[in-house]
Design a protein around this motif. Structure first.
Motif, PDB file in Angstrom:
ATOM      1  N   UNK A 125       0.942  -1.416   0.010  1.00 33.82           N
ATOM      2  CA  UNK A 125      -0.011   0.208   0.084  1.00 33.82           C
ATOM      3  C   UNK A 125       0.623   1.001   0.075  1.00 33.82           C
ATOM      4  N   UNK A 126       2.041   1.163   0.654  1.00 30.12           N
ATOM      5  CA  UNK A 126       2.825   2.468   1.001  1.00 30.12           C
ATOM      6  C   UNK A 126       3.264   2.722  -0.749  1.00 30.12           C
ATOM      7  N   UNK A 127       4.091   1.165  -1.082  1.00 28.53           N
ATOM      8  CA  UNK A 127       4.921   1.847  -2.472  1.00 28.53           C
ATOM      9  C   UNK A 127       3.644   2.395  -3.556  1.00 28.53           C
ATOM     10  N   UNK A 128       2.453   2.286  -3.794  1.00 28.26           N
ATOM     11  CA  UNK A 128       1.124   2.487  -4.177  1.00 28.26           C
ATOM     12  C   UNK A 128       1.431   3.929  -3.815  1.00 28.26           C
ATOM     13  N   UNK A 129       0.838   4.317  -2.857  1.00 28.55           N
ATOM     14  CA  UNK A 129       0.601   5.901  -2.354  1.00 28.55           C
ATOM     15  C   UNK A 129       1.951   6.801  -3.263  1.00 28.55           C
ATOM     16  N   UNK A 130       3.343   5.917  -2.478  1.00 26.49           N
ATOM     17  CA  UNK A 130       4.867   6.784  -3.326  1.00 26.49           C
ATOM     18  C   UNK A 130       4.465   7.113  -4.801  1.00 26.49           C
ATOM     19  N   UNK A 131       3.907   5.499  -5.250  1.00 29.12           N
ATOM     20  CA  UNK A 131       4.264   5.881  -6.512  1.00 29.12           C
ATOM     21  C   UNK A 131       2.764   7.450  -7.257  1.00 29.12           C
ATOM     22  N   UNK A 132       2.054   7.335  -6.601  1.00 29.74           N
ATOM     23  CA  UNK A 132       0.540   8.116  -6.560  1.00 29.74           C
ATOM     24  C   UNK A 132       0.616   9.802  -6.627  1.00 29.74           C
ATOM     25  N   UNK A 133       1.682  10.094  -5.334  1.00 33.18           N
ATOM     26  CA  UNK A 133       2.152  10.788  -5.409  1.00 33.18           C
ATOM     27  C   UNK A 133       3.662  11.138  -6.687  1.00 33.18           C
ATOM     28  N   UNK A 134       4.244  11.041  -6.997  1.00 31.16           N
ATOM     29  CA  UNK A 134       5.142  11.181  -7.925  1.00 31.16           C
ATOM     30  C   UNK A 134       4.421  11.410  -9.331  1.00 31.16           C
ATOM     31  N   UNK A 135       3.139  11.020  -9.047  1.00 29.51           N
ATOM     32  CA  UNK A 135       2.684  11.569 -10.897  1.00 29.51           C
ATOM     33  C   UNK A 135       1.874  12.682 -10.319  1.00 29.51           C
ATOM     34  N   UNK A 136       0.694  12.590  -8.985  1.00 33.52           N
ATOM     35  CA  UNK A 136       0.443  13.827  -8.698  1.00 33.52           C
ATOM     36  C   UNK A 136       0.870  15.511  -8.780  1.00 33.52           C
ATOM     37  N   UNK A 137       2.468  15.053  -8.381  1.00 32.46           N
ATOM     38  CA  UNK A 137       3.009  15.945  -8.880  1.00 32.46           C
ATOM     39  C   UNK A 137       3.052  16.484  -9.814  1.00 32.46           C
ATOM     40  N   UNK A 138       3.599  15.312 -10.404  1.00 34.03           N
ATOM     41  CA  UNK A 138       3.824  16.333 -12.200  1.00 34.03           C
ATOM     42  C   UNK A 138       2.627  16.003 -13.038  1.00 34.03           C
ATOM     43  N   UNK A 139       1.318  16.092 -12.382  1.00 31.33           N
ATOM     44  CA  UNK A 139      -0.093  16.353 -12.853  1.00 31.33           C
ATOM     45  C   UNK A 139      -0.183  17.475 -12.588  1.00 31.33           C
ATOM     46  N   UNK A 140       0.452  18.299 -10.968  1.00 27.85           N
ATOM     47  CA  UNK A 140      -0.388  19.371 -10.213  1.00 27.85           C
ATOM     48  C   UNK A 140       0.949  20.663 -11.598  1.00 27.85           C
ATOM     49  N   UNK A 141       1.677  19.739 -11.806  1.00 26.37           N
ATOM     50  CA  UNK A 141       3.316  20.645 -12.639  1.00 26.37           C
ATOM     51  C   UNK A 141       1.927  21.385 -14.120  1.00 26.37           C
ATOM     52  N   UNK A 142       1.513  19.941 -14.227  1.00 29.10           N
ATOM     53  CA  UNK A 142       1.139  20.059 -15.609  1.00 29.10           C
ATOM     54  C   UNK A 142      -0.038  20.986 -15.591  1.00 29.10           C
ATOM     55  N   UNK A 143      -0.476  21.889 -14.631  1.00 25.22           N
ATOM     56  CA  UNK A 143      -1.818  22.802 -14.392  1.00 25.22           C
ATOM     57  C   UNK A 143      -2.841  21.703 -14.430  1.00 25.22           C
ATOM     58  N   UNK A 144      -3.547  20.251 -13.831  1.00 24.40           N
ATOM     59  CA  UNK A 144      -4.194  19.258 -13.457  1.00 24.40           C
ATOM     60  C   UNK A 144      -5.352  20.386 -13.006  1.00 24.40           C
ATOM     61  N   UNK A 145      -6.883  20.147 -13.637  1.00 22.65           N
ATOM     62  CA  UNK A 145      -7.732  20.499 -11.713  1.00 22.65           C
ATOM     63  C   UNK A 145      -7.958  19.724 -11.061  1.00 22.65           C
TER      64      UNK A 145
END
Length: 190
Positions: A125-145
């Protein structure tokens, strides 16, 4: 015994455990195989880890650190957050085509453990959460709503591609998942 003399067998034990579990699964990997491969006595294993699940969880923590470092470093090959999000699927294609690809160690092991509070499931679970944070960071940088929601959708594509590649033996499923990710980003106006 000094610290380095203690560390070496434990490192070997964790490395061997990770390799055996990744190739064969938790249930199929007996303690005898771990003892034989690592050269560490059963008594020492239980002294430091108490249970096989705790040993497996510690081995998976090491894999998490290494896999996430590989993934993050691989993403850096691509310029900008959109290219990195899509490039994640190119990284997966390379991994799927490698001789040592046996699926996601975290999905595989979590599927063998029923109890959501088991140490193995918690590491997965912690691994998948870490991977999601990695993707979320890039989605935020991209300007996703809704960057966390978009990252969750991309994580579903990643996990689906990994599972499909394992089951089908096809490395090209990463390209299919990449096309779906492109469609998703376009639908989000990104």
């Amino acid at each position: 015994m000094n610290r380095s003399q203690q560390t070496e067998p434990l490192e070997r034990l964790l490395h061997c455990t990770e390799q055996l579990i990744y190739r064969g699964g938790i249930c199929a990997t007996g303690m005898d195989a771990i003892v034989k491969a690592s050269g560490v006595s059963r008594k020492t294993i239980y002294k430091y880890f108490g249970t096989k699940d705790r040993l497996v969880a510690e081995a998976l923590k090491r894999r998490d650190l290494r896999w996430m470092a590989w993934f993050e470093m691989g993403l850096e090959r691509f310029a900008g957050p959109k290219a990195q999000l899509l490039g994640a699927f190119d990284l997966l294609a390379e991994w799927f085509g490698s001789a040592d690809f046996h699926g996601c160690a975290f999905i595989n092991t979590a599927g063998e453990v029923c109890d959501p509070e088991d140490p193995v499931r918690q590491v997965a679970r912690a691994h998948k959460e870490k991977l999601q944070r990695c993707l979320t960071q890039r989605c935020s940088q991209l300007g996703a709503d809704q960057p966390q929601q978009l990252a969750g959708q991309l994580l579903l594509l990643i996990d689906g591609a990994i599972t499909n590649a394992l089951v089908s033996g096809r490395s090209d499923v990463a390209a299919d998942a990449r096309r779906v990710a492109e469609t998703l980003l376009v639908a989000e106006g990104l």
